[in-house]
Design an enzyme around this catalytic site. Structure first.
Site, PDB file in Angstrom:
ATOM      1  N   ASP A  80      12.989   0.280  16.239  1.00 52.27           N
ATOM      2  CA  ASP A  80      11.408   0.744  15.649  1.00 52.27           C
ATOM      3  C   ASP A  80      12.654   2.192  15.232  1.00 52.27           C
ATOM      4  O   ASP A  80      13.756   2.740  14.806  1.00 52.27           O
ATOM      5  CB  ASP A  80      10.262   1.693  16.549  1.00 52.27           C
ATOM      6  CG  ASP A  80       9.283   1.187  15.749  1.00 52.27           C
ATOM      7  OD1 ASP A  80       8.838   2.131  14.921  1.00 52.27           O
ATOM      8  OD2 ASP A  80       8.553   0.200  15.720  1.00 52.27           O
ATOM      9  N   ASP A 130       6.142   0.687   7.487  1.00 46.51           N
ATOM     10  CA  ASP A 130       5.689   1.999   8.337  1.00 46.51           C
ATOM     11  C   ASP A 130       4.901   2.732   7.033  1.00 46.51           C
ATOM     12  O   ASP A 130       4.820   2.782   5.781  1.00 46.51           O
ATOM     13  CB  ASP A 130       5.983   3.508   9.044  1.00 46.51           C
ATOM     14  CG  ASP A 130       4.846   3.672  10.913  1.00 46.51           C
ATOM     15  OD1 ASP A 130       3.513   3.005  10.649  1.00 46.51           O
ATOM     16  OD2 ASP A 130       5.057   3.549  11.628  1.00 46.51           O
ATOM     17  N   LYS A 135       9.573  -3.840  10.336  1.00 43.03           N
ATOM     18  CA  LYS A 135       8.433  -3.341   9.666  1.00 43.03           C
ATOM     19  C   LYS A 135       8.175  -2.435   9.443  1.00 43.03           C
ATOM     20  O   LYS A 135       8.537  -1.452   9.137  1.00 43.03           O
ATOM     21  CB  LYS A 135       8.318  -2.957  12.003  1.00 43.03           C
ATOM     22  CG  LYS A 135       7.123  -1.647  12.009  1.00 43.03           C
ATOM     23  CD  LYS A 135       6.661  -1.406  13.393  1.00 43.03           C
ATOM     24  CE  LYS A 135       6.178  -0.799  13.603  1.00 43.03           C
ATOM     25  NZ  LYS A 135       5.364   0.158  14.951  1.00 43.03           N
ATOM     26  N   ARG A 189      -1.131  -4.746  10.252  1.00 45.67           N
ATOM     27  CA  ARG A 189      -2.229  -4.250  11.550  1.00 45.67           C
ATOM     28  C   ARG A 189      -3.174  -3.708  11.257  1.00 45.67           C
ATOM     29  O   ARG A 189      -3.253  -3.249   9.805  1.00 45.67           O
ATOM     30  CB  ARG A 189      -1.157  -3.092  11.899  1.00 45.67           C
ATOM     31  CG  ARG A 189       0.479  -2.988  12.843  1.00 45.67           C
ATOM     32  CD  ARG A 189      -0.483  -2.893  14.604  1.00 45.67           C
ATOM     33  NE  ARG A 189      -0.506  -1.413  14.672  1.00 45.67           N
ATOM     34  CZ  ARG A 189      -0.571  -0.640  14.643  1.00 45.67           C
ATOM     35  NH1 ARG A 189       1.363  -0.399  14.644  1.00 45.67           N
ATOM     36  NH2 ARG A 189      -0.654   0.834  14.695  1.00 45.67           N
ATOM     37  N   GLU A 249       0.590  -1.421   8.570  1.00 44.89           N
ATOM     38  CA  GLU A 249      -0.714  -0.214   7.418  1.00 44.89           C
ATOM     39  C   GLU A 249      -1.783   0.788   8.422  1.00 44.89           C
ATOM     40  O   GLU A 249      -2.800   0.869   7.569  1.00 44.89           O
ATOM     41  CB  GLU A 249      -1.289  -1.078   5.972  1.00 44.89           C
ATOM     42  CG  GLU A 249      -1.463  -0.544   4.878  1.00 44.89           C
ATOM     43  CD  GLU A 249      -3.094  -0.337   5.390  1.00 44.89           C
ATOM     44  OE1 GLU A 249      -4.423  -0.283   4.326  1.00 44.89           O
ATOM     45  OE2 GLU A 249      -3.749  -0.833   5.991  1.00 44.89           O
ATOM     46  N   TRP A 250      -2.195   0.397   8.942  1.00 40.24           N
ATOM     47  CA  TRP A 250      -3.010   0.768  10.346  1.00 40.24           C
ATOM     48  C   TRP A 250      -4.591   0.733  10.327  1.00 40.24           C
ATOM     49  O   TRP A 250      -4.890   0.999  10.864  1.00 40.24           O
ATOM     50  CB  TRP A 250      -3.253   3.025  10.626  1.00 40.24           C
ATOM     51  CG  TRP A 250      -1.751   2.958  10.273  1.00 40.24           C
ATOM     52  CD1 TRP A 250       0.229   2.526  11.094  1.00 40.24           C
ATOM     53  CD2 TRP A 250      -1.359   4.594   9.561  1.00 40.24           C
ATOM     54  NE1 TRP A 250       0.796   3.126  11.129  1.00 40.24           N
ATOM     55  CE2 TRP A 250       0.798   4.163   9.877  1.00 40.24           C
ATOM     56  CE3 TRP A 250      -1.725   5.525   9.361  1.00 40.24           C
ATOM     57  CZ2 TRP A 250       0.822   5.355   9.186  1.00 40.24           C
ATOM     58  CZ3 TRP A 250      -1.114   6.160   9.010  1.00 40.24           C
ATOM     59  CH2 TRP A 250       0.175   6.591   8.756  1.00 40.24           C
ATOM     60  N   GLY A 251      -4.931  -0.350   9.140  1.00 38.90           N
ATOM     61  CA  GLY A 251      -5.730  -0.861   8.790  1.00 38.90           C
ATOM     62  C   GLY A 251      -6.662  -0.067   7.911  1.00 38.90           C
ATOM     63  O   GLY A 251      -8.155  -0.232   7.633  1.00 38.90           O
ATOM     64  N   ASP A 252      -6.095   0.817   7.176  1.00 41.05           N
ATOM     65  CA  ASP A 252      -6.216   2.133   6.297  1.00 41.05           C
ATOM     66  C   ASP A 252      -7.458   1.156   5.110  1.00 41.05           C
ATOM     67  O   ASP A 252      -8.775   1.688   5.135  1.00 41.05           O
ATOM     68  CB  ASP A 252      -5.131   2.386   5.731  1.00 41.05           C
ATOM     69  CG  ASP A 252      -4.786   4.103   6.283  1.00 41.05           C
ATOM     70  OD1 ASP A 252      -5.180   4.194   7.458  1.00 41.05           O
ATOM     71  OD2 ASP A 252      -4.164   4.830   6.046  1.00 41.05           O
ATOM     72  N   MET A 253      -7.033   0.072   4.766  1.00 37.90           N
ATOM     73  CA  MET A 253      -7.478  -1.095   3.272  1.00 37.90           C
ATOM     74  C   MET A 253      -8.030  -1.765   3.866  1.00 37.90           C
ATOM     75  O   MET A 253      -7.910  -2.760   2.535  1.00 37.90           O
ATOM     76  CB  MET A 253      -6.965  -0.190   2.123  1.00 37.90           C
ATOM     77  CG  MET A 253      -6.855   0.953   1.131  1.00 37.90           C
ATOM     78  SD  MET A 253      -6.465   1.330  -0.138  1.00 37.90           S
ATOM     79  CE  MET A 253      -7.425  -0.172  -1.458  1.00 37.90           C
ATOM     80  N   ASP A 302      -2.674   2.972  16.729  1.00 34.32           N
ATOM     81  CA  ASP A 302      -1.687   2.649  17.277  1.00 34.32           C
ATOM     82  C   ASP A 302      -2.036   2.334  18.392  1.00 34.32           C
ATOM     83  O   ASP A 302      -3.090   2.932  19.554  1.00 34.32           O
ATOM     84  CB  ASP A 302      -0.300   3.546  17.398  1.00 34.32           C
ATOM     85  CG  ASP A 302       0.603   3.743  16.362  1.00 34.32           C
ATOM     86  OD1 ASP A 302       0.849   3.319  15.112  1.00 34.32           O
ATOM     87  OD2 ASP A 302       1.539   4.730  17.033  1.00 34.32           O
TER      88      ASP A 302
END
Ligand SMILES: *[C@@H]1O[C@H](CO)[C@@H](O)[C@H](O)[C@H]1NC(C)=O
Ligand SMILES: *[C@@H]1O[C@H](CO)[C@@H](O)[C@H](O)[C@H]1NC(C)=O
Length: 414
Positions: free
Chosen positions: A100, A179, A177, A230, A212-216, A234
């Site tokens: 990572d 980010d 991965k 993603r 992408e953390w689910g942003d869009m 986190d």
């Protein structure tokens, strides 16, 4: 009418239907200024930027972040690869060894290339890839779709996508991965596809993991761009975080399929923040959700109890089932949840999760889990590793302790 003329008639009918559909799209496109044509997939065979064939089933492996954060180096990555083999985890399907954040120098070389951090990866990433490949495993790496990674200790790939993809390919990297930090306000739907194209041009199949953390709502567009996306922020090593993330990820269940998977983040099993039963719930939900199974603990020093969870072959088989359908919550009664999903060979996986404070009797009804009402099944308990003596018909009840689960595969017999 001959076979040929019938074929021609059918072909004509199909063409008329297609023209009608196209006409509707063109009319819609005219009305919306062109957007309609772009958003509808008229030619489905061309819709994927990413066609690397790497994600028929969810990826399995290990990642350094959850346990080590930035405290990584080449010797512990090698020892981890050794341990994945010696513990038997490799044989069970865990094959990616993923580095990572924090593996590179803070600046690129004079040609703009990434440089492995000399103090911690003195032999370079290529040598590490060779080592890992020699063990029959695969090496993953990490970058960021912004100007710097989240740790801000190394550059991101924004503006360097082609070059970095070629570097990774030349090192023998198998998994990236990618980010979302320091993104300069550019949309992920703009930044991520640039790396997709770069990877497709790099000459080596590389699993592309969108972080992408689910942003869009990446579930809505991720399958064209990546092999996993993603859906959430986190995970942390607590029951509340884990279940919160499980809930969010479940919302997007319909978008997971072979080739591209919802990713509720890496596993915390073995890191110490949850009870054994809670970790079993964690692993079970990740398995039925067709989530990537990326171990997040120190496998060089792993407890037997942890290995028994991560190494449950029957639960892994559910995750890796060829049908590739993500299970959903099919019924909630307060803290008691029934999750279920179809498996290959007409089987069904059922997970009874008790989120409440006390032991409860829970029931899964066939009409909730997609079995015909009169079906008799063999019910195999995947954590006890045995079939129930009774063959249930119509429903299945089990006693489930607080913050625990029961997991069954139901196989119709009549
Ligand atoms: C490598 O990393 C591990 C895990 O953080 C640490 O225990 C070890 O001391 C490090 N070794 C070197 C040589 O830095
Ligand atoms: C479960 O099914 C059995 C018959 O197979 C029936 O007698 C029982 O009432 C059902 N239980 C529930 C909770 O629906």
């Amino acid at each position: 009418m001959g076979v040929n003329s019938r074929r021609i008639l059918m072909l004509m009918a199909k063409m008329m239907l297609l023209s009608a559909a196209l006409l509707m799209l063109v009319v819609e496109a005219a009305a919306t200024g062109g957007e309609g044509l772009i958003h509808k997939n008229i030619w489905p065979e061309r819709r994927n930027l990413l066609a690397n064939g790497l994600a028929d089933t969810p990826p399995m492996g290990w990642n350094s972040w959850n346990h080590f954060g930035c405290n990584i180096n080449e010797s512990m990555i090698k020892e981890t690869a050794d341990a994945i083999v010696s513990t038997g985890l490799a044989k069970l399907g865990y094959k990616y060894v993923n580095i990572d954040d924090c593996w590179a120098e803070s600046t690129r070389d004079e040609k703009g290339n990434f440089v492995a951090r000399k103090s911690t990866f003195p032999s370079g990433i290529k040598a590490l890839a060779d080592y890992v490949h020699n063990k029959g495993l695969k090496l993953g790496i990490y970058s960021d779709s912004g100007s710097m990674t989240c740790s801000k200790t190394m550059p991101g790939s924004l503006g360097y996508e082609e070059q970095d993809a070629k570097t990774f390919a030349s090192w023998g990297i198998d998994y990236l991965k990618y980010d979302n930090c320091n993104n300069e306000g550019l949309k992920p739907t703009v930044r991520y596809p640039i790396m997709t194209r770069a990877l497709m041009n790099a000459g080596r199949p590389i699993f592309f993991s969108l972080c992408e953390w689910g942003d869009m709502h990446p579930a809505l567009w991720g399958s064209k761009i990546g092999n996993s996306w993603r859906t959430t922020n986190d995970i942390t090593d607590t029951w509340l975080s884990m279940m919160y993330i499980a809930d969010m990820n479940e919302f997007y269940a319909d978008f997971a399929r072979p080739g591209g998977w919802n990713d509720p983040d890496m596993l915390e099993v073995g890191n110490g923040g949850m009870t054994k039963d809670e970790y079993i719930v964690h692993f079970s939900i990740w398995a039925i959700s067709k989530a990537p199974l990326l171990i997040g603990c120190d496998v060089r020093d792993v407890a037997k109890e942890t290995l028994n969870i991560l190494g449950n072959m029957e639960v892994i088989a559910v995750n890796q089932d060829k049908l590739g359908v993500q299970a959903k919550k099919v019924r909630m009664e307060g803290d008691l949840e029934v999750w279920a999903g179809p498996l290959s060979k007409y089987r069904v996986v059922v997970l009874l999760v008790n989120r409440g404070p006390s032991t409860a009797l829970m029931t899964a009804h066939w009409d909730d889990i997609g079995l015909p009402p009169d079906t008799t099944v063999v019910a195999r308990d995947l954590w006890l590793h045995k079939a129930l003596r009774q063959r249930p018909a119509g429903n299945l009840s089990a006693t489930v302790a607080s913050h625990a689960c029961k997991m069954f595969v139901l196989k119709p017999v009549s």
